[in-house]
Design a protein around this motif. Structure first.
Motif, PDB file in Angstrom:
ATOM      1  N   ARG A  60      62.805  40.348  29.408  1.00  0.00           N
ATOM      2  CA  ARG A  60      62.292  40.758  28.093  1.00  0.00           C
ATOM      3  C   ARG A  60      62.144  42.279  28.007  1.00  0.00           C
ATOM      4  NH1 ARG A  60      59.147  35.580  28.158  1.00  0.00           N
ATOM      5  NH2 ARG A  60      60.144  34.288  26.544  1.00  0.00           N
ATOM      6  N   GLY A  61      61.873  42.917  29.130  1.00  0.00           N
ATOM      7  CA  GLY A  61      61.874  44.375  29.136  1.00  0.00           C
ATOM      8  C   GLY A  61      63.241  44.937  28.825  1.00  0.00           C
ATOM      9  N   PHE A  62      64.277  44.271  29.324  1.00  0.00           N
ATOM     10  CA  PHE A  62      65.649  44.677  28.989  1.00  0.00           C
ATOM     11  C   PHE A  62      65.954  44.407  27.520  1.00  0.00           C
ATOM     12  CE2 PHE A  62      69.921  42.833  28.310  1.00  0.00           C
ATOM     13  CZ  PHE A  62      70.705  43.953  28.500  1.00  0.00           C
ATOM     14  N   LEU A  63      65.502  43.255  27.009  1.00  0.00           N
ATOM     15  CA  LEU A  63      65.830  42.865  25.633  1.00  0.00           C
ATOM     16  C   LEU A  63      65.090  43.707  24.601  1.00  0.00           C
ATOM     17  CD1 LEU A  63      65.701  38.970  26.053  1.00  0.00           C
ATOM     18  CD2 LEU A  63      67.743  40.421  25.997  1.00  0.00           C
ATOM     19  N   ARG A  64      63.817  43.998  24.864  1.00  0.00           N
ATOM     20  CA  ARG A  64      62.976  44.658  23.856  1.00  0.00           C
ATOM     21  C   ARG A  64      62.670  46.112  24.153  1.00  0.00           C
ATOM     22  NH1 ARG A  64      58.166  40.102  23.767  1.00  0.00           N
ATOM     23  NH2 ARG A  64      59.422  38.287  23.175  1.00  0.00           N
ATOM     24  N   GLY A  65      62.915  46.516  25.381  1.00  0.00           N
ATOM     25  CA  GLY A  65      62.470  47.832  25.803  1.00  0.00           C
ATOM     26  C   GLY A  65      61.223  47.689  26.642  1.00  0.00           C
ATOM     27  N   PRO A  66      61.005  48.603  27.591  1.00  0.00           N
ATOM     28  CA  PRO A  66      59.871  48.482  28.509  1.00  0.00           C
ATOM     29  C   PRO A  66      58.530  48.662  27.802  1.00  0.00           C
ATOM     30  CG  PRO A  66      60.972  50.603  28.790  1.00  0.00           C
ATOM     31  CD  PRO A  66      61.827  49.806  27.858  1.00  0.00           C
ATOM     32  N   GLN A  67      57.530  47.918  28.283  1.00  0.00           N
ATOM     33  CA  GLN A  67      56.161  48.028  27.778  1.00  0.00           C
ATOM     34  C   GLN A  67      55.239  48.241  28.966  1.00  0.00           C
ATOM     35  OE1 GLN A  67      55.221  44.846  24.776  1.00  0.00           O
ATOM     36  NE2 GLN A  67      57.264  44.110  25.317  1.00  0.00           N
ATOM     37  N   HIS A  68      54.506  49.353  28.974  1.00  0.00           N
ATOM     38  CA  HIS A  68      53.662  49.704  30.108  1.00  0.00           C
ATOM     39  C   HIS A  68      52.204  49.797  29.675  1.00  0.00           C
ATOM     40  CE1 HIS A  68      57.119  50.565  32.685  1.00  0.00           C
ATOM     41  NE2 HIS A  68      57.642  51.230  31.672  1.00  0.00           N
ATOM     42  N   GLN A  69      51.336  49.258  30.523  1.00  0.00           N
ATOM     43  CA  GLN A  69      49.894  49.361  30.326  1.00  0.00           C
ATOM     44  C   GLN A  69      49.258  49.651  31.690  1.00  0.00           C
ATOM     45  OE1 GLN A  69      48.189  49.204  27.510  1.00  0.00           O
ATOM     46  NE2 GLN A  69      49.803  48.523  26.107  1.00  0.00           N
ATOM     47  N   THR A  70      48.020  50.125  31.661  1.00  0.00           N
ATOM     48  CA  THR A  70      47.331  50.459  32.901  1.00  0.00           C
ATOM     49  C   THR A  70      45.966  49.774  32.978  1.00  0.00           C
ATOM     50  OG1 THR A  70      46.328  52.446  31.968  1.00  0.00           O
ATOM     51  CG2 THR A  70      48.478  52.692  33.061  1.00  0.00           C
ATOM     52  N   PHE A  71      45.494  49.594  34.176  1.00  0.00           N
ATOM     53  CA  PHE A  71      44.134  49.164  34.455  1.00  0.00           C
ATOM     54  C   PHE A  71      43.692  49.954  35.679  1.00  0.00           C
ATOM     55  CE2 PHE A  71      46.964  46.396  36.817  1.00  0.00           C
ATOM     56  CZ  PHE A  71      46.406  46.371  38.085  1.00  0.00           C
ATOM     57  N   SER A  72      42.490  49.737  36.130  1.00  0.00           N
ATOM     58  CA  SER A  72      41.996  50.456  37.299  1.00  0.00           C
ATOM     59  C   SER A  72      41.882  49.519  38.492  1.00  0.00           C
ATOM     60  CB  SER A  72      40.623  51.072  37.018  1.00  0.00           C
ATOM     61  OG  SER A  72      40.733  52.110  36.076  1.00  0.00           O
ATOM     62  N   CYS A  73      42.377  49.963  39.624  1.00  0.00           N
ATOM     63  CA  CYS A  73      42.139  49.285  40.891  1.00  0.00           C
ATOM     64  C   CYS A  73      40.951  49.993  41.534  1.00  0.00           C
ATOM     65  CB  CYS A  73      43.374  49.350  41.775  1.00  0.00           C
ATOM     66  SG  CYS A  73      43.151  48.555  43.382  1.00  0.00           S
ATOM     67  N   GLU A  74      39.846  49.294  41.653  1.00  0.00           N
ATOM     68  CA  GLU A  74      38.603  49.938  42.069  1.00  0.00           C
ATOM     69  C   GLU A  74      38.441  50.018  43.578  1.00  0.00           C
ATOM     70  OE1 GLU A  74      35.819  47.448  40.036  1.00  0.00           O
ATOM     71  OE2 GLU A  74      36.023  48.549  38.135  1.00  0.00           O
ATOM     72  N   GLU A  75      39.119  49.103  44.305  1.00  0.00           N
ATOM     73  CA  GLU A  75      38.939  49.081  45.760  1.00  0.00           C
ATOM     74  C   GLU A  75      40.113  48.372  46.407  1.00  0.00           C
ATOM     75  OE1 GLU A  75      35.374  47.843  48.854  1.00  0.00           O
ATOM     76  OE2 GLU A  75      35.838  46.494  47.197  1.00  0.00           O
ATOM     77  N   ILE A  76      40.499  48.840  47.590  1.00  0.00           N
ATOM     78  CA  ILE A  76      41.511  48.170  48.390  1.00  0.00           C
ATOM     79  C   ILE A  76      40.987  48.071  49.820  1.00  0.00           C
ATOM     80  CG2 ILE A  76      42.738  50.361  48.811  1.00  0.00           C
ATOM     81  CD1 ILE A  76      44.523  46.997  48.423  1.00  0.00           C
TER      82      ILE A  76
END
Length: 584
Positions: free
Chosen positions: A325-341
């Motif tokens: 779907r990224g190929f069909l519609r174009g890429p869609q990017h969003q972010t969140f926070s990773c608080e700990e690893i």
């Protein structure tokens, strides 16, 4: 008469060539057993007996034969059978219904269905099919991607190819008469592209398993196109050396003679093509120890999924749909926070646990990955979702291996939704660093060469086990029928003075191999050599290589019908004792 007319209209084979259908009525007593159909004493088809679909006979359709006389055929198991021979291809009502349902059409001797925008598309999505069960009533499928709907395809023409050759497909390498298909299929693709004046950079080739190998094959003349691959087979003869294929596709010279997917893919890596590749470490037969170890390839993204070969596409479907779907519609990017690893060292690897913010915890129906870099290659390991939505973690089968995984370059936690949105949460600073309890191995995905005068490295990987070798190899006798492999303590050892009574064996190639990590996985190295050489026999010679019982036990596991082991010292023969009785 409808079935007979349909068969006669289906395809014409060259004079003296026919389609055959084999039925085995009393299959129950032979379940799980291998069988072979012979013509004049020569194997023309074989398989493992499996239960057919409920209520239907066990049958194998469209076996290519060169005689209409049933008396010239025999079955190598004690079971009654029915053999029907004719000029047209055999089919089933289920296959006819399937083809109608998915709009499969015949274009010359190429078969495909069209979906989406057939008027003025700006993009081209090409899909290629995998295998179904060998006893299926639908032998020839298409990769229709039902989750991709008309709304997704408003700007795209989707072409679903059907591998309608031989009993269950030929990887679209050869037609039923054995003639190469490459030029015809490539021409069909180019005609569709040119008809709508589609930019090659707006093409995507997709396939899983067999379909992935076909996609690699037919992307050759379209270097600007994208590739989405799931568990393709890298070396077809090597993959076919298994019970389901050993007496059918393995015997087909056309599939041995083509440029193998591994070689095409290595070229695509050098060209920097955009490739998304899903795989599992537990799939040595398909991977051929290539994708697990390849690194520093621009535009390549590796997605490692835990599980067996057949489960990868199903498990990673959300991510693959998201890429499409990224190929069909174009890429869609969003972010969140990773608080700990957090890291949890294991005996050979590392398990991780990530804590994400409220935004990340609400992302549903996505595949989650931990992301790092192998030079210019992006690496993503599938991770699991905890019952607490804010926790993501690696299970034991998802752990990272510092020996060859990018544990020191992990940069983000990633989620890919089937709708096409890619979510990224950067790892908190400082970037996680792997513990030093496991030494990093300097390994790469080198190809196996039959002409290697100087010492070459080679690595075999299966699951979490890795085994390294040094080897030399050279051609010997052009008419030889034996791959001869000398296992030594030093790859530079001179074995030219060793006298071997080969009897009727003549070496086509001679290799000298030094195991660097003991004898684990040592049965796979000779197997790769003998299949690459095309030899019928395999001779393994052991030269004072340490604990002889361990070596013999490992090499006796080589899955090759005509293989033998030879010891060169009286001490080794005595030490091996009765273990060698079955090896000669």
């Amino acid at each position: 008469m409808e079935g007979s007319f349909r068969r006669l209209a289906s395809e014409s084979l060259p004079s003296g060539t026919y389609f055959a259908r084999l039925r085995i009525p009393e299959w129950q007593k032979h379940i799980g057993r291998a069988f072979r159909l012979l013509q004049d004493g020569q194997i023309i088809y074989g398989n493992l007996i499996e239960a057919p679909a409920r209520g239907f006979p066990l049958e194998y359709r469209n076996i290519i034969v060169t005689s209409k006389d049933p008396a010239r055929f025999s079955l190598d198991i004690d079971a009654p059978y029915e053999l029907t021979i004719g000029r047209g291809a055999f089919t089933t009502p289920q296959q006819i219904k399937y083809d109608h349902q998915y709009g499969v059409e015949q274009h010359g001797d190429i078969y495909y269905s069209l979906r989406g925008n057939t008027v003025n598309p700006r993009k081209l999505l090409l899909t290629f099919p995998g295998f179904g069960p060998s006893t299926s009533r639908v032998s020839y499928a298409v990769s229709y991607l039902k989750d991709i709907v008309d709304a997704d395809l408003k700007d795209t023409l989707m072409v679903c190819f059907q591998d309608r050759y031989l009993s269950a497909g030929s990887y679209m390498v050869a037609d039923n008469a054995g003639r190469p298909l490459f030029d015809r299929v490539t021409q069909a693709i180019e005609e569709l592209r040119a008809r709508y004046d589609i930019d090659p950079a707006r093409m995507l080739f997709f396939g899983a398993s067999k379909g992935g190998s076909i996609a690699i094959h037919y992307a050759k003349d379209f270097p600007a196109a994208q590739l989405l691959l799931a568990v393709p087979q890298m070396n077809l003869p090597y993959y076919f050396n298994k019970p389901f294929f050993r007496d059918n596709l393995f015997l087909n010279s056309a599939l041995r003679d083509i440029e193998q997917p591994e070689h095409n893919l290595r070229r695509y890596f050098r060209e920097g093509r955009k490739i998304d590749y899903f795989y599992t470490n537990s799939d040595e037969l398909s991977n051929h120890s290539l994708i697990e170890l390849v690194k520093d390839v621009p535009n390549l993204t590796k997605y490692r999924v835990d599980g067996e070969h057949s489960s990868v596409a199903r498990t990673a479907l959300p991510a693959m749909l998201g890429i499409i779907r990224g190929f069909l519609r174009g890429p869609q990017h969003q972010t969140f926070s990773c608080e700990e690893i957090r890291a949890f060292p294991q005996e050979h690897g590392i398990q991780l646990q990530a804590r994400v913010d409220q935004t990340g915890s609400k992302i549903n129906e996505a595949n989650w990955f931990i992301e790092g870099w192998l030079g210019s290659t992006r690496f993503r390991q599938l991770i699991s979702q905890h019952s607490y939505g804010f926790l993501k973690y690696t299970t034991e089968s998802q752990q990272l291996y510092p020996a060859y995984d990018p544990t020191d370059t992990l940069a983000a936690v990633v989620a890919i939704e089937p709708a096409g949105t890619l979510w990224t949460g950067r790892l908190p600073s400082p970037t996680f660093k792997a513990s030093g309890h496991v030494e990093r191995c300097d390994v790469d995905a080198s190809t196996l060469e039959l002409e290697a005068k100087h010492s070459q490295p080679y690595v075999v990987l299966e699951g979490d086990r890795l085994s390294r070798y040094l080897y030399r190899c050279s051609p010997a006798n052009v008419d030889g029928d034996t791959m001869e492999i000398h296992f030594v303590a030093d790859v530079e050892s001179d074995i030219s003075m060793i006298t071997i009574d080969r009897g009727s064996h003549r070496a086509s190639h001679i290799a000298v191999v030094q195991p660097l990590d003991g004898w684990e996985l040592a049965d796979l190295m000779p197997l790769r050599f003998v299949i690459a050489s095309g030899a019928r026999r395999l001779l393994m010679v052991l030269h004072d290589v340490g604990p002889i019982k361990e070596a013999v036990e490992a090499l006796q596991a080589v899955d090759w019908p005509e293989s033998s082991i030879m010891l060169t010292t009286a001490e080794d023969i005595a030490a091996a004792g009765e273990m060698m009785a079955d090896a000669y």
